[in-house]
Design a protein around this motif. Structure first.
Motif, mmCIF file in Angstrom:
data_model
loop_
_atom_site.group_PDB
_atom_site.id
_atom_site.type_symbol
_atom_site.label_atom_id
_atom_site.label_comp_id
_atom_site.label_asym_id
_atom_site.label_seq_id
_atom_site.Cartn_x
_atom_site.Cartn_y
_atom_site.Cartn_z
ATOM 1 N N ILE A 288 0.838 -1.205 0.000
ATOM 2 C CA ILE A 288 0.000 0.000 0.000
ATOM 3 C C ILE A 288 0.876 1.259 0.000
ATOM 4 N N ILE A 289 1.906 1.265 0.842
ATOM 5 C CA ILE A 289 2.798 2.425 0.921
ATOM 6 C C ILE A 289 3.492 2.655 -0.414
ATOM 7 N N PHE A 290 3.981 1.576 -1.023
ATOM 8 C CA PHE A 290 4.696 1.707 -2.289
ATOM 9 C C PHE A 290 3.767 2.152 -3.418
ATOM 10 N N ILE A 291 2.544 1.647 -3.442
ATOM 11 C CA ILE A 291 1.593 2.046 -4.485
ATOM 12 C C ILE A 291 1.264 3.532 -4.374
ATOM 13 N N PHE A 292 0.977 4.003 -3.157
ATOM 14 C CA PHE A 292 0.703 5.428 -2.974
ATOM 15 C C PHE A 292 1.947 6.269 -3.258
ATOM 16 N N ASN B 281 4.701 10.076 -6.623
ATOM 17 C CA ASN B 281 5.902 10.327 -7.411
ATOM 18 C C ASN B 281 5.548 10.858 -8.798
ATOM 19 N N HIS B 282 4.645 10.156 -9.478
ATOM 20 C CA HIS B 282 4.299 10.554 -10.844
ATOM 21 C C HIS B 282 3.423 11.801 -10.867
ATOM 22 N N THR B 283 2.637 12.009 -9.832
ATOM 23 C CA THR B 283 1.831 13.228 -9.760
ATOM 24 C C THR B 283 2.723 14.457 -9.619
ATOM 25 N N THR B 284 3.695 14.389 -8.721
ATOM 26 C CA THR B 284 4.600 15.530 -8.544
ATOM 27 C C THR B 284 5.453 15.748 -9.787
ATOM 28 N N THR B 285 5.800 14.670 -10.496
ATOM 29 C CA THR B 285 6.560 14.813 -11.741
ATOM 30 C C THR B 285 5.738 15.573 -12.781
ATOM 31 N N ALA B 286 4.445 15.231 -12.886
ATOM 32 C CA ALA B 286 3.575 15.924 -13.840
ATOM 33 C C ALA B 286 3.452 17.408 -13.503
ATOM 34 N N PHE B 287 3.345 17.735 -12.207
ATOM 35 C CA PHE B 287 3.288 19.140 -11.791
ATOM 36 C C PHE B 287 4.603 19.851 -12.112
ATOM 37 N N GLU B 288 5.716 19.182 -11.828
ATOM 38 C CA GLU B 288 7.034 19.800 -12.025
ATOM 39 C C GLU B 288 7.270 20.151 -13.487
ATOM 40 N N ARG B 289 6.830 19.294 -14.399
ATOM 41 C CA ARG B 289 7.062 19.525 -15.827
ATOM 42 C C ARG B 289 6.231 20.677 -16.368
ATOM 43 N N SER B 290 5.154 21.024 -15.676
ATOM 44 C CA SER B 290 4.299 22.122 -16.134
ATOM 45 C C SER B 290 4.689 23.464 -15.528
ATOM 46 N N VAL C 49 12.192 23.959 -8.580
ATOM 47 C CA VAL C 49 13.407 23.542 -7.873
ATOM 48 C C VAL C 49 13.061 22.754 -6.616
ATOM 49 N N PHE C 50 12.002 23.199 -5.901
ATOM 50 C CA PHE C 50 11.586 22.492 -4.690
ATOM 51 C C PHE C 50 11.171 21.060 -5.014
ATOM 52 N N LEU C 51 10.366 20.881 -6.079
ATOM 53 C CA LEU C 51 9.910 19.539 -6.430
ATOM 54 C C LEU C 51 11.060 18.668 -6.926
ATOM 55 N N GLN C 52 11.994 19.269 -7.672
ATOM 56 C CA GLN C 52 13.155 18.503 -8.122
ATOM 57 C C GLN C 52 14.016 18.069 -6.943
ATOM 58 N N ALA C 53 14.212 18.967 -6.004
ATOM 59 C CA ALA C 53 15.097 18.672 -4.874
ATOM 60 C C ALA C 53 14.505 17.619 -3.942
ATOM 61 N N THR C 54 13.191 17.600 -3.838
ATOM 62 C CA THR C 54 12.548 16.654 -2.920
ATOM 63 C C THR C 54 12.062 15.391 -3.631
ATOM 64 N N HIS C 55 12.235 15.329 -4.933
ATOM 65 C CA HIS C 55 11.658 14.246 -5.727
ATOM 66 C C HIS C 55 12.151 12.878 -5.286
ATOM 67 N N LEU C 56 13.428 12.759 -5.007
ATOM 68 C CA LEU C 56 13.973 11.426 -4.756
ATOM 69 C C LEU C 56 13.585 10.873 -3.395
ATOM 70 N N ILE C 57 13.093 11.710 -2.507
ATOM 71 C CA ILE C 57 12.568 11.189 -1.242
ATOM 72 C C ILE C 57 11.450 10.185 -1.514
ATOM 73 N N LEU C 58 10.719 10.408 -2.617
ATOM 74 C CA LEU C 58 9.606 9.527 -2.984
ATOM 75 C C LEU C 58 10.054 8.358 -3.851
ATOM 76 N N HIS C 59 11.339 8.308 -4.174
ATOM 77 C CA HIS C 59 11.794 7.353 -5.184
ATOM 78 C C HIS C 59 12.258 6.030 -4.591
ATOM 79 N N PHE C 60 11.785 5.705 -3.406
ATOM 80 C CA PHE C 60 12.107 4.414 -2.808
ATOM 81 C C PHE C 60 11.188 3.305 -3.313
ATOM 82 N N THR C 61 10.129 3.681 -4.035
ATOM 83 C CA THR C 61 9.083 2.715 -4.371
ATOM 84 C C THR C 61 9.573 1.637 -5.334
ATOM 85 N N ARG C 62 10.333 2.028 -6.356
ATOM 86 C CA ARG C 62 10.822 1.046 -7.322
ATOM 87 C C ARG C 62 11.679 -0.003 -6.622
ATOM 88 N N MET C 63 12.622 0.461 -5.806
ATOM 89 C CA MET C 63 13.495 -0.460 -5.091
ATOM 90 C C MET C 63 12.698 -1.268 -4.066
#
Length: 292
Positions: free
Chosen positions: A24-28, A33-42, A51-65
């Protein structure tokens, strides 16, 4: 005449509810992760919000691993103590995962062509469909390609842990290999011409060896679950604190490397991850302990 009834004694594996919680944690986490990426690109390039979203992005990137870790854990939990017929294992796994992989790629390719207004033709469909199946680079299907490779190598993983009794040493060696891989991918690979390389080495994100430590760690936890559980309970506070410190540390590392190494995360979607992966790797290992 009395008939003595005997009941077969079975030793069932305990159901790990914590694995469901981690799912459940990984799915959310993936959704966030992808929601913030979509916001960042716009957002405007170089704006404080971007810059804030880029800098904090990897905190959410534990899901794949995290999913890699869980895959190793669940597979080993189910197959380690069995007398396995690996041909049966491969047939079962490749059929049960392969059919949905083919079906959903076809559905997504067709749906994308319809939604984008591309003229529907057999030539276009089969070209796009074949590319999606072969490379796994569409619709975030790369994980399935990695899983296919894991299934192929899984008997070797089981044999490794059964042959060598010093399992902690296996994990430590795996962690060392992973650090070497990460530093090579981050600092060496960008300067190498990889155009002639085989695809799974050129596009390292779909290569199972890049994630080997998470599968190995998952296998270790499955085999020594009770010992790991006791360790986590004993040091839960320290593990939780270290997880938070390392996660927040990726923000500082982001600005440090932008300042001194001139990394530009906006140039390439993969580079924003590569910037942090050495520290992210350490955080992941601690994070999985905390979650387990």
């Amino acid at each position: 005449m009395k008939v003595r009834k005997t009941m077969a004694i079975t030793h069932k594996r305990p159901y790990l509810y914590e694995v469901d919680l981690m799912r459940i944690i990984f799915i959310f986490g993936v959704l966030l992760n992808h929601t913030t990426t979509a916001f960042e690109r716009s957002m405007a390039i170089g704006s404080n919000s971007q810059v804030f979203l880029q800098a904090t992005h990897l905190i959410l990137h534990f899901t794949r691993m995290g999913f890699m870790f869980m895959t190793g854990l669940v597979l080993v939990l189910n197959y380690y103590n069995r007398k396995n017929n690996w041909l049966t294992f491969w047939r079962k796994r490749y059929v049960s995962v392969g059919i949905p992989y083919v079906a959903w790629n076809g559905i997504f390719v067709l749906g994308t062509m319809i939604a984008s207004g591309v003229a529907l033709s057999g030539t276009n469909f089969w070209h796009n469909f074949g590319h999606a199946l072969l490379y796994g680079d569409s619709f975030y299907m790369y994980y399935i390609l990695v899983t296919f490779q894991l299934y192929l190598l899984f008997p070797l993983l089981v044999k490794l842990f059964k042959h060598f009794k010093h399992h902690l040493r296996i994990v430590l060696i795996s962690m060392g290999v992973q650090l070497i891989l990460l530093f090579f991918i981050k600092y060496g690979l960008p300067h190498i011409d990889r155009d002639s390389w085989w695809y799974i080495f050129r596009a390292y994100g779909v290569n199972v060896l890049v994630y080997q430590v998470y599968f190995v760690f998952g296998a270790f936890v499955a085999i020594h679950y009770h010992e790991v559980d006791e360790f986590i309970k004993r040091y839960a506070k320290a593990i939780g604190t270290l997880t938070a410190v390392l996660a927040l540390g990726t923000i500082g590392l982001y600005f440090f490397q932008h300042e001194y190494f001139a990394f530009n995360a906006s140039q390439n979607a993969r580079s924003s991850s590569a910037i942090h992966y050495d520290l992210r790797y350490c955080d992941d290992c601690v994070c999985f302990l905390a979650g387990t």
